[in-house]
Enzyme design. Structure first.
Site, PDB file in Angstrom:
ATOM      1  N   LYS A 127      21.824  49.951   7.271  1.00  0.00           N
ATOM      2  CA  LYS A 127      20.846  49.605   6.241  1.00  0.00           C
ATOM      3  C   LYS A 127      21.480  49.717   4.862  1.00  0.00           C
ATOM      4  CE  LYS A 127      17.089  51.578   8.949  1.00  0.00           C
ATOM      5  NZ  LYS A 127      16.135  52.686   9.046  1.00  0.00           N
ATOM      6  N   ASP A 133       5.220  60.200  12.769  1.00  0.00           N
ATOM      7  CA  ASP A 133       6.263  61.076  12.225  1.00  0.00           C
ATOM      8  C   ASP A 133       5.971  62.547  12.498  1.00  0.00           C
ATOM      9  OD1 ASP A 133       7.659  58.878  11.393  1.00  0.00           O
ATOM     10  OD2 ASP A 133       7.235  59.123   9.271  1.00  0.00           O
ATOM     11  N   TYR A 163      14.877  47.495   1.742  1.00  0.00           N
ATOM     12  CA  TYR A 163      16.133  47.661   2.464  1.00  0.00           C
ATOM     13  C   TYR A 163      16.464  46.474   3.337  1.00  0.00           C
ATOM     14  CZ  TYR A 163      13.093  49.655   6.175  1.00  0.00           C
ATOM     15  OH  TYR A 163      12.109  49.884   7.110  1.00  0.00           O
TER      16      TYR A 163
END
Length: 181
Positions: free
Chosen positions: A71, A169, A131
């Site tokens: 990335k 997460d 990104y």
């Protein structure tokens, strides 16, 4: 060369040359030739962008196997703390993390090679995060590590009691229990 080496091999900080005058500024955010001269010859195939508010913490994410991603990350508006963890088993810095402030103001970009977990937390009121990826997202190949893993001991520069996280997460495994990259 506009690249700065970090303490982790292959992880590079890109500091573009910015031309400013009374009209504003101009810089090359990406130039394949400049990146190739630094040894980065990844064909970027997907661009992603996210907008978040203060305290949003995304990560630590990665993809494994053939679907692993390199990335090139940057901030278009606001400020974030960007953090990566080296998951390359043969690396002398395996398990180490690196964090850097990326902002619209400093225009820095971080090149994250394949084999790293990646995450960030928003330090400004809002942030636009952008990104480039050298591989397409593949849900079956994704993995992650908890943001608050005690072994990694990452200083996210915010009170973690105020962090805003996704359910996904919050359910990630700790380092050492994660899916191998």
């Amino acid at each position: 060369m506009p690249f700065v080496k970090t303490p982790i091999a292959d992880l590079l900080l890109f500091e573009p040359r910015v031309f400013e005058d009374d009209r504003g500024y101009f810089f090359e955010a990406f130039n394949a030739q400049t990146f190739a001269e630094a040894g980065i010859e990844r064909p970027f195939v997907q661009d992603n962008q996210a907008r978040s508010t203060y305290g949003v913490l995304r990560g630590l994410h990665y993809q494994v196997g053939e679907q692993a991603q390199a990335k090139l990350v940057r901030v278009l508006e606001g400020k974030v703390l960007d953090v990566v963890v080296d998951l390359r088993p043969d690396s002398p810095t395996y398990g180490e993390h690196y964090g850097v402030e990326l902002s619209a103001e400093n225009k820095r970009q971080l090149y994250v090679p394949r084999g790293f977990a990646h995450g960030y937390v928003v330090l400004s009121e809002t942030a636009e995060f952008f990104y480039k990826c050298d591989n397409f997202y593949h849900k079956a190949s994704e993995g992650g590590i908890r943001y608050d893993d005690p072994q990694l001991n990452i200083d996210w520069q915010i009170d973690l009691a105020q962090a805003i996280l996704s359910e996904k997460d919050l359910e990630l495994p700790h380092f050492g229990q994660h899916r191998k990259a």
